[in-house]
Scaffold this motif. Sequence first.
Motif, short mmCIF file in Angstrom:
data_model
loop_
_atom_site.label_atom_id
_atom_site.label_comp_id
_atom_site.label_asym_id
_atom_site.label_seq_id
_atom_site.Cartn_x
_atom_site.Cartn_y
_atom_site.Cartn_z
N VAL A 132 0.84 -1.20 0.00
CA VAL A 132 0.00 0.00 0.00
C VAL A 132 0.87 1.25 0.00
CG1 VAL A 132 -1.83 -1.20 1.29
CG2 VAL A 132 -0.16 0.21 2.53
N GLU A 133 0.24 2.38 -0.31
CA GLU A 133 0.91 3.68 -0.27
C GLU A 133 -0.09 4.72 0.23
OE1 GLU A 133 3.03 6.05 0.30
OE2 GLU A 133 4.43 5.15 -1.12
N LEU A 134 0.39 5.82 0.75
CA LEU A 134 -0.49 6.92 1.14
C LEU A 134 -1.05 7.61 -0.10
CD1 LEU A 134 1.29 8.85 4.05
CD2 LEU A 134 -0.67 7.33 4.21
N GLU A 235 4.01 6.78 12.00
CA GLU A 235 3.87 5.54 12.77
C GLU A 235 3.90 4.30 11.90
OE1 GLU A 235 0.80 5.38 15.92
OE2 GLU A 235 0.35 7.45 15.35
N LEU A 236 3.52 4.44 10.63
CA LEU A 236 3.26 3.28 9.79
C LEU A 236 4.46 2.36 9.62
CD1 LEU A 236 1.08 4.96 7.00
CD2 LEU A 236 0.30 3.68 9.01
N ARG A 258 6.06 1.12 1.74
CA ARG A 258 7.37 1.70 1.44
C ARG A 258 8.46 0.65 1.69
NH1 ARG A 258 6.29 8.15 2.87
NH2 ARG A 258 4.52 8.24 1.39
N LYS A 259 9.41 0.91 2.57
CA LYS A 259 10.49 -0.05 2.77
C LYS A 259 10.19 -1.06 3.88
CE LYS A 259 14.13 3.05 1.14
NZ LYS A 259 15.44 3.71 1.46
N LYS A 260 9.07 -0.90 4.56
CA LYS A 260 8.77 -1.77 5.70
C LYS A 260 7.88 -2.94 5.29
CE LYS A 260 8.59 -3.09 10.00
NZ LYS A 260 8.12 -2.27 11.13
N GLU A 261 8.31 -4.15 5.66
CA GLU A 261 7.50 -5.35 5.45
C GLU A 261 6.93 -5.79 6.79
OE1 GLU A 261 9.59 -8.32 3.27
OE2 GLU A 261 9.95 -7.01 1.54
#
Length: 281
Positions: A132-134, A235-236, A258-261
């Motif tokens: 997902v993305e903002l 926070e995401l 983004r870069k977080k899984e």
Amino acid sequence: MVNYNGELLATDKSIFTGSNRAFKYGDALFESVRYVNGTLFFWEDHYFRLMASMRILRMEIPMEFTMEFLEEEIKKTITSNAQDSGAVRVRLTVFRNEGGLYTPTTNQISYVIETNTMESPFFVIEEENYEVELFKDYYVNKDMLSNLKSTNRILNVVAGVYAKENGYANCLLVNTDKKVVEAINGNLFLVKGNEIKTPPLSDGCMDGIIRKNLMKIIAGSEEYDLVEDSISPFELQKVDELFITNSIAGIQPISKYRKKEFDKKVAKSLVGKLNAKARIG
């Protein structure tokens, strides 16, 4: 077959004119309900949300619009489509009758019931990647109308186009205070340690049926602490899990932002509890 004001009609039959207010002004509400083998999941919650929303929009609620009446009309439609024994996605749309411009000439309503078969009889956790993305081009308003499940969803539509154009499975929507509110098609939950957080209705998120019931499950659990508070975009990438909830998918884990899984452990533990609650109403 579709059900238009109690009359069963072929799906290819024209029902509306160009003066239909749902078409012209988005003057309509809808409920998406999961049906499995004679049971409408969380039907009482769906019904009372619809009644409350109709009152907010000053729609005239017909005397016959009881919970039992609408349930029978839904089941009649399912039977007409030979879908009784499987899992079915039901959409009940209520709209103000035609007449007037922005100001209607009547507050009387009509309804349409549509049904489509589904593969899984219960909520399941999907294992595929779900990035997902903002979406920040337009913002969700912080008011009661944003809580309603109305057909006024142009922001969600444009966000869906943005997601498709950029290869995302979904987008997260932001309100006028730049707080993360929800996804295109459901409510948002964050997990960090034993804390599970979701935005409050006052931030402008949908008053979701699964959101409501999952919050009850979490609040009654000894494993997790429920927090209802605003969510900053910062926070995401700091949480362990993100997941989306709605009445058709149940719980949809987000695998990447983004870069977080993200993990899916808590989502998997909650989906069983959600299924159990759905079966008993």
